[in-house]
Design an enzyme around this catalytic site. Structure first.
Site, short mmCIF file in Angstrom:
data_model
loop_
_atom_site.label_atom_id
_atom_site.label_comp_id
_atom_site.label_asym_id
_atom_site.label_seq_id
_atom_site.Cartn_x
_atom_site.Cartn_y
_atom_site.Cartn_z
N HIS A 1 0.35 -12.13 0.89
CA HIS A 1 -0.78 -11.30 0.18
C HIS A 1 -1.02 -11.56 -1.10
O HIS A 1 -0.22 -11.62 -2.08
CB HIS A 1 0.10 -9.84 0.07
N TYR B 1 0.93 -0.94 -0.12
CA TYR B 1 -0.12 -0.05 0.17
C TYR B 1 0.88 1.17 -0.10
O TYR B 1 1.62 1.45 1.00
CB TYR B 1 -1.11 0.20 1.16
#
Ligand code: NAD
Length: 308
Positions: free
Chosen positions: A119, A56
């Site tokens: 992830h 992110y």
């Protein structure tokens, strides 16, 4: 705030979790102080679950979350991820996830996380994730650097498949149980019930579509889904209710998810979303919204390797 058990981890998490992708400016620029205040205000409101990733904002969100949680770290459940480091940059090797996790710890200003997740597993070689990545995370757990280990991704069936073959403590699935979608129940929900794995349900706003922001270019939803979401937002405004509250309401009643992870960027959003815990849309509004969404309900988009 209400709390639920995160599977059998022994962790008790707030039903509303703070998704920190916003701190990486994923949905548009968030001022440093606004983001930090949102995090600290969340803690004041009883939110104790914070989810982030080195992906992110390409490390920025971890950096900012670590700063915002200074002095508050031990009162919260801190989750980060490994394996995805850019839009197209993945490294699920044992060496890669182990080495790069040390950088995450430094950015988060801590020496352990409560939850370390692989992830977006659908972008990886599933065999590698089972035989190499998850065992590497278990070694980090043995060293006390991660209290629990999980997987995240878009496809409920891929997550279920991996968790059946290699035990995990948690599963995070996004954009699959909200106002626009409900297809977790075919594979994932029954598995979570029978296994006791902790389930995190992410992206109640369908990654921003249900709050009427300028849709970021990267958003993968097809045009008809974006148009339907825009109609939902307009209908809610016309009815005088916050679309975010309606969207959250659709998630908070999920039968097995411990927490709904929502991206937030300001104290006002935190307040509005906490207030939504006690909000119930009228039956008439739900009927109109369901009619609007029906033509695109359960629309997915391509994500990950085709073979997964
Ligand atoms: P989301 O559906 O939570 O939408 C976030 C957007 O909604 C942001 O622009 C935010 O500012 C806005 N918003 C939230 N509350 C609002 C309110 N009351 N009023 C107006 N706008 C509001 O999407 P998300 O952020 O992608 O998902 C939440 C979190 O879940 C992420 O931050 C991340 O932690 C996690 N997640 C993980 C994965 C993964 O691991 N693969 C994927 C998606 C999400």
């Amino acid at each position: 705030m209400r709390y639920r058990d995160l599977g059998t981890t022994g962790l008790s998490v707030s039903v509303l979790g703070f998704g920190a992708s916003t701190l990486g400016n994923v949905f548009g620029k968030v001022g440093a102080s606004s983001g930090e205040r949102a995090v600290r205000h969340s803690v004041d409101c009883g939110i104790n679950l914070f989810d982030v990733s080195p992906y992110y904002g390409i490390t920025q969100a971890e950096q900012r979350l670590g700063g915002a949680l200074e002095g508050l770290r031990h009162g919260v459940v801190l989750a980060t991820k490994c394996g995805r480091y850019g839009l197209k940059e993945f490294d699920f090797s044992a060496r890669g996830v182990t080495d790069r996790f040390e950088d995450s710890l430094r950015r988060l200003r801590t020496d352990y996380v409560d939850l370390l997740q692989v992830h977006d597993i659908e972008f990886g070689d599933i065999q590698q994730i089972i035989s190499e990545t998850l065992p590497a995370l278990r070694r980090l757990q043995e060293q006390g650097k991660a209290r629990f280990v999980g997987i995240t991704g878009y496809w409920p069936n891929v997550l279920t498949h991996v968790a059946r073959l290699e035990p995990v403590d948690t599963i995070l699935n996004y954009c699959h149980a909200n106002l626009m979608m409900n297809d977790m129940d075919r594979a994932l929900t029954p598995f979570v019930r029978e296994s006791g794995v902790g389930l995190l349900n992410a992206s109640p706003m369908h990654m921003g579509l249900l709050v009427g922001i300028d849709i970021p270019e990267w958003h993968p939803a097809p045009k008809n889904v974006k148009l339907a979401a825009a109609k939902v937002v307009a209908i809610c405004h016309y009815a005088g209710v916050a679309p975010s509250a309606v969207a959250l309401n659709a998630c908070l009643s999920h039968p097995v998810a411990a927490s709904t992870l929502v991206g937030m960027s300001s104290e006002a959003q935190v307040d509005e979303n906490c207030a939504a815990l006690d909000f119930q849309p009228s039956e008439e509004l739900i009927r109109v919204l369901n009619e609007t969404i029906a033509p695109i309900f359960n629309t997915t988009w391509p994500q990950g390797r085709p073979e997964n």
